[in-house]
Design an enzyme around this catalytic site. Structure first.
Site, PDB file in Angstrom:
ATOM      1  N   ASP A   1       2.240  16.280   0.532  1.00  0.00           N
ATOM      2  CA  ASP A   1       1.278  15.541  -0.274  1.00  0.00           C
ATOM      3  C   ASP A   1       0.324  14.754   0.627  1.00  0.00           C
ATOM      4  O   ASP A   1       0.078  13.565   0.426  1.00  0.00           O
ATOM      5  CB  ASP A   1       2.003  14.596  -1.246  1.00  0.00           C
ATOM      6  CG  ASP A   1       1.045  13.872  -2.195  1.00  0.00           C
ATOM      7  OD1 ASP A   1      -0.019  14.436  -2.490  1.00  0.00           O
ATOM      8  OD2 ASP A   1       1.368  12.750  -2.621  1.00  0.00           O
TER       9      ASP A   1
ATOM     10  N   HIS B   1       8.968   6.250  -2.535  1.00  0.00           N
ATOM     11  CA  HIS B   1       9.784   7.464  -2.457  1.00  0.00           C
ATOM     12  C   HIS B   1       9.937   7.929  -1.019  1.00  0.00           C
ATOM     13  O   HIS B   1       9.252   7.446  -0.114  1.00  0.00           O
ATOM     14  CB  HIS B   1       9.143   8.585  -3.287  1.00  0.00           C
ATOM     15  CG  HIS B   1       7.679   8.752  -3.020  1.00  0.00           C
ATOM     16  ND1 HIS B   1       6.712   8.224  -3.833  1.00  0.00           N
ATOM     17  CD2 HIS B   1       7.004   9.363  -2.003  1.00  0.00           C
ATOM     18  CE1 HIS B   1       5.515   8.510  -3.351  1.00  0.00           C
ATOM     19  NE2 HIS B   1       5.662   9.203  -2.229  1.00  0.00           N
TER      20      HIS B   1
ATOM     21  N   GLN C   1       9.153  14.607  -3.700  1.00  0.00           N
ATOM     22  CA  GLN C   1       9.115  13.174  -3.411  1.00  0.00           C
ATOM     23  C   GLN C   1      10.095  12.465  -4.342  1.00  0.00           C
ATOM     24  O   GLN C   1       9.848  12.348  -5.538  1.00  0.00           O
ATOM     25  CB  GLN C   1       7.689  12.622  -3.600  1.00  0.00           C
ATOM     26  CG  GLN C   1       6.703  13.169  -2.581  1.00  0.00           C
ATOM     27  CD  GLN C   1       5.261  12.815  -2.921  1.00  0.00           C
ATOM     28  OE1 GLN C   1       4.836  12.953  -4.060  1.00  0.00           O
ATOM     29  NE2 GLN C   1       4.501  12.382  -1.936  1.00  0.00           N
TER      30      GLN C   1
ATOM     31  N   ARG D   1      -0.666  -0.883   4.471  1.00  0.00           N
ATOM     32  CA  ARG D   1      -1.097  -0.483   3.125  1.00  0.00           C
ATOM     33  C   ARG D   1       0.129  -0.044   2.337  1.00  0.00           C
ATOM     34  O   ARG D   1       0.778   0.945   2.667  1.00  0.00           O
ATOM     35  CB  ARG D   1      -2.102   0.667   3.198  1.00  0.00           C
ATOM     36  CG  ARG D   1      -2.527   1.222   1.842  1.00  0.00           C
ATOM     37  CD  ARG D   1      -3.367   2.474   2.053  1.00  0.00           C
ATOM     38  NE  ARG D   1      -3.776   3.109   0.816  1.00  0.00           N
ATOM     39  CZ  ARG D   1      -3.051   4.001   0.141  1.00  0.00           C
ATOM     40  NH1 ARG D   1      -1.854   4.361   0.571  1.00  0.00           N
ATOM     41  NH2 ARG D   1      -3.517   4.554  -0.967  1.00  0.00           N
TER      42      ARG D   1
ATOM     43  N   ASP E   1       1.681   1.764  -0.328  1.00  0.00           N
ATOM     44  CA  ASP E   1       1.293   2.879  -1.182  1.00  0.00           C
ATOM     45  C   ASP E   1       1.966   2.783  -2.550  1.00  0.00           C
ATOM     46  O   ASP E   1       3.154   2.463  -2.646  1.00  0.00           O
ATOM     47  CB  ASP E   1       1.681   4.193  -0.504  1.00  0.00           C
ATOM     48  CG  ASP E   1       1.302   5.416  -1.317  1.00  0.00           C
ATOM     49  OD1 ASP E   1       0.092   5.648  -1.489  1.00  0.00           O
ATOM     50  OD2 ASP E   1       2.219   6.112  -1.780  1.00  0.00           O
TER      51      ASP E   1
ATOM     52  N   GLU F   1      -2.118  -0.884  -2.716  1.00  0.00           N
ATOM     53  CA  GLU F   1      -2.812   0.209  -3.397  1.00  0.00           C
ATOM     54  C   GLU F   1      -2.482   0.110  -4.883  1.00  0.00           C
ATOM     55  O   GLU F   1      -1.439   0.556  -5.345  1.00  0.00           O
ATOM     56  CB  GLU F   1      -2.377   1.572  -2.854  1.00  0.00           C
ATOM     57  CG  GLU F   1      -3.257   2.703  -3.370  1.00  0.00           C
ATOM     58  CD  GLU F   1      -2.487   3.933  -3.830  1.00  0.00           C
ATOM     59  OE1 GLU F   1      -3.149   4.901  -4.255  1.00  0.00           O
ATOM     60  OE2 GLU F   1      -1.250   3.925  -3.786  1.00  0.00           O
TER      61      GLU F   1
ATOM     62  N   ARG G   1      -9.088  18.402  -2.710  1.00  0.00           N
ATOM     63  CA  ARG G   1      -9.412  17.173  -1.995  1.00  0.00           C
ATOM     64  C   ARG G   1      -9.711  17.423  -0.524  1.00  0.00           C
ATOM     65  O   ARG G   1     -10.372  16.608   0.127  1.00  0.00           O
ATOM     66  CB  ARG G   1      -8.263  16.162  -2.138  1.00  0.00           C
ATOM     67  CG  ARG G   1      -8.116  15.616  -3.558  1.00  0.00           C
ATOM     68  CD  ARG G   1      -6.913  14.714  -3.680  1.00  0.00           C
ATOM     69  NE  ARG G   1      -5.664  15.444  -3.429  1.00  0.00           N
ATOM     70  CZ  ARG G   1      -4.456  14.875  -3.506  1.00  0.00           C
ATOM     71  NH1 ARG G   1      -4.348  13.602  -3.811  1.00  0.00           N
ATOM     72  NH2 ARG G   1      -3.371  15.594  -3.288  1.00  0.00           N
TER      73      ARG G   1
END
Length: 620
Positions: free
Chosen positions: A115, A158, A226, A256, A258, A300, A492
């Site tokens: 991912d 996760h 995950q 950060r 997540d 986030e 993406r």
């Protein structure tokens, strides 16, 4: 430096609250004692340079709220091959006036089930293709020598199914099964599914995955590979905090967090934004202030600014230092497509009304897709229904509608609901790709102006601007991802292309697209770094322009004032402002002018500064 004494002083300030919060969740004295012992150890093991930096930042807790902070985010391999390559490119980063780099996920992940790096299999190992932990420490040290801060992602919600804990859990080890959410039948998972929304209903439907080899369901909120961690288990919290501190001690300045709203799960709830999440984040803030007070926590949280503010905590009990302003990003592109600034103005007014201590990261795009999470209650009053408007936006930015010069692709499109997200680089969305392909000089001029205007608007907003690597030279979409079977299903990657250093070399060619964008941004960056009104304490507000396509932002501090004007239309416009508080100077040209009835060219912008002494109140 007596670190034992310093640690005891810090622990003394925070111990009682930390213990209270810990016991509120876990009621476990022995696990709390183990946590405290490890905090001491991590504090003592922190490098000498990092200890000095901690002390310096403790004395100046607002160090990151100044007007010199400018971020850039990138994937290490796409930017410079590996960490050593990135270290060799720090002079270029300095040339971009960037002093905060966000290294996209670089910890060990399984190939093909990562991912984008957010399925971590080892929190203390760098992906081999990118280097080693020693390389990371070398990079962060080199960055600190140049005054560059380093940010990384800490994936708390996760682990990868290949993580050591997951492998042991899959083998039936009860201790490790308790670190996740395992169920031997579908009853409880079915109850969760009644109230828990799906993150990716088309590509990864449901919140649980059946594991045939161990005969259990496991909670997998994001993707099947995950596995969600169970923070009701104090061992999970402790071990993840040790990972957090281990990474901080490698020289990371900004962590950060997540997917922070997801980290606490409770049956019969949405498993989003639960009170226990804030308890955990508050404990993280306390732990960092005890061990490594020089670092910042970046949350986030993908919601509109008015709803994310709880993640800042309170003045007395702060949580995150900074949060993302995702809604303003999406609304900026909505404004490009509609040529109507009213929704953007409304949202900026909300952000501007928040306490100045609340620091947002502002960006035009990031590594992820653009989701159209707009204020549809407001848009309905303007005759825009949600589904139809999302369809219009997606058509516009794919270049399907008349008047659009954008190029890009949809992500996670759902033909049933009509929902989809959008992918593309800033330059391609502004028309640089189309103009270059068609060799249309007039269209290219328009595209470059729009690109610079959007950046100029972002720089005027409250918070810290962040560039995506390649945007500083107008890099366009990279369609080669379709040739890689591991990337082809994920659009993406169209805006995650490798940095084209041969194009970066064109910034010295005055008439090149790369040079015009790079040096246009450089002028804006220098203005922001030198003008005091860009610090976070400045009074920031919007001014009515009486033209639906023109946005006006004012920043004032200690008698100084700068006005930003931004035309989101392809036509020349007039901003019907009437700022009669003095004479102004155009910071881009040096020309004097009045801030009244300002004519703005198509996709143009102005930075107008009030001349000191010209206002009546300045002369009293």
């Amino acid at each position: 430096m007596n670190m034992e004494k310093i640690f005891k002083e810090r622990m003394g300030r925070h111990h009682d609250e930390l213990r209270q919060l810990y016991m509120e969740l876990y009621h476990n004295d022995s696990m709390f004692a183990k946590l405290c012992d490890q905090l001491r150890q991590f504090c003592l093991e922190r490098g000498e340079a990092l200890k000095e930096l901690d002390l310096k930042r403790e004395k100046d807790p607002g160090w990151y709220r100044q007007n010199d902070m400018l971020g850039m985010m990138f994937y290490i391999d796409n930017f410079a091959g590996d960490m050593k390559g990135t270290e060799s490119r720090l002079d270029y980063i300095e040339q971009c006036h960037v002093n905060y780099i966000h290294l996209m996920p670089f910890l060990d992940t399984p190939q093909g089930r990562s991912d984008g790096g957010y399925a971590v299999s080892d929190f203390r190992k760098v992906q081999e293709k990118l280097g080693s932990m020693e390389d990371l420490e070398s990079l962060t040290a080199a960055c600190h020598e140049k005054g560059i801060n380093v940010c990384m992602d800490f994936v708390m919600n996760h682990t990868s199914e290949d993580h050591e804990w997951a492998r042991k859990a899959r083998q039936g080890d009860g201790e490790y099964m308790s670190r996740y959410f395992f169920f031997d039948n579908a009853y409880l998972p079915s109850l969760y599914e009644k109230t828990v929304p799906q993150v990716f209903p088309t590509t990864a439907p449901g919140n649980f995955t059946w594991q045939e080899d161990c005969g259990h369901f496991v909670m997998t909120t994001f993707y099947p590979y995950q596995w969600d961690l169970n923070y009701k288990n104090p061992q999970v919290f402790n071990e993840m905090m040790y990972n957090f501190l281990y990474l901080a001690n490698r020289g990371i300045d900004i962590i950060r967090i997540d997917a922070v709203p997801y980290i606490w799960k409770e049956l019969n709830t949405s498993c989003r934004n639960l009170p226990q999440v804030h308890t955990i984040v508050r404990m993280m803030r306390i732990i960092s202030e005890i061990v490594c007070p020089g670092i910042l926590l970046l949350g986030e949280v993908v919601m509109e600014p008015a709803k994310v503010v709880p993640y800042f905590g309170t003045v007395e009990k702060p949580e995150c230092h900074m949060l993302y302003n995702v809604t303003t990003m999406a609304t900026t592109w909505h404004t490009v497509a509609t040529r109507d600034v009213s929704l953007l103005k409304r949202q900026l007014d909300i952000v501007n009304s928040l306490p100045k201590d609340y620091i947002f990261l502002n960006y035009l795009r990031c590594h992820d897709d653009i989701g159209w999470g707009l204020d549809y209650d407001v848009l309905r009053t303007q005759g825009m229904e949600e589904r139809a408007h999302k369809q219009y936006l997606n058509d516009y930015f794919q270049g399907f509608t008349e008047g659009s010069h954008s190029r890009g692709e949809l992500y996670n499109s759902d033909p049933v609901t009509g929902d989809a997200r959008f992918c593309g680089t800033t330059a391609s969305m502004c028309g640089v790709e189309k103009a270059g392909f068609e060799q249309d000089d007039e269209a290219m001029e328009s595209a470059i102006r729009l690109d610079l205007t959007l950046h100029a608007c972002m720089f005027m907003q409250s918070g810290i601007p962040v560039l995506y690597s390649g945007d500083e030279i107008g890099q366009v979409n990279d369609y080669t991802y379709k040739e890689d079977p591991l990337k082809a299903p994920d659009s993406r990657y169209i805006h995650r292309g490798a940095m084209r250093w041969e194009l970066a070399g064109q910034i010295t060619a005055p008439d090149s697209v790369e040079s015009r964008i790079f040096h246009g941004l450089s002028r804006l960056e220098k203005i922001r770094m030198t003008e005091r009104v860009f610090i976070s304490e400045a009074d920031t507000r919007t001014i009515e322009t009486w033209d639906p396509s023109v946005l006006c932002i004012s920043r004032c501090l200690d008698g100084e004032k700068i006005i930003g004007l931004f035309n989101f239309s392809e036509f020349d416009k007039t901003a019907w402002i009437n700022e009669t508080d003095g004479d102004y100077v155009d910071l881009l040209t040096g020309h004097k002018r009045k801030a009244c009835g300002v004519d703005i060219p198509a996709y143009g912008y102005f930075y107008l500064k009030r001349i000191p002494g010209s206002a009546r109140e300045d002369t009293v």
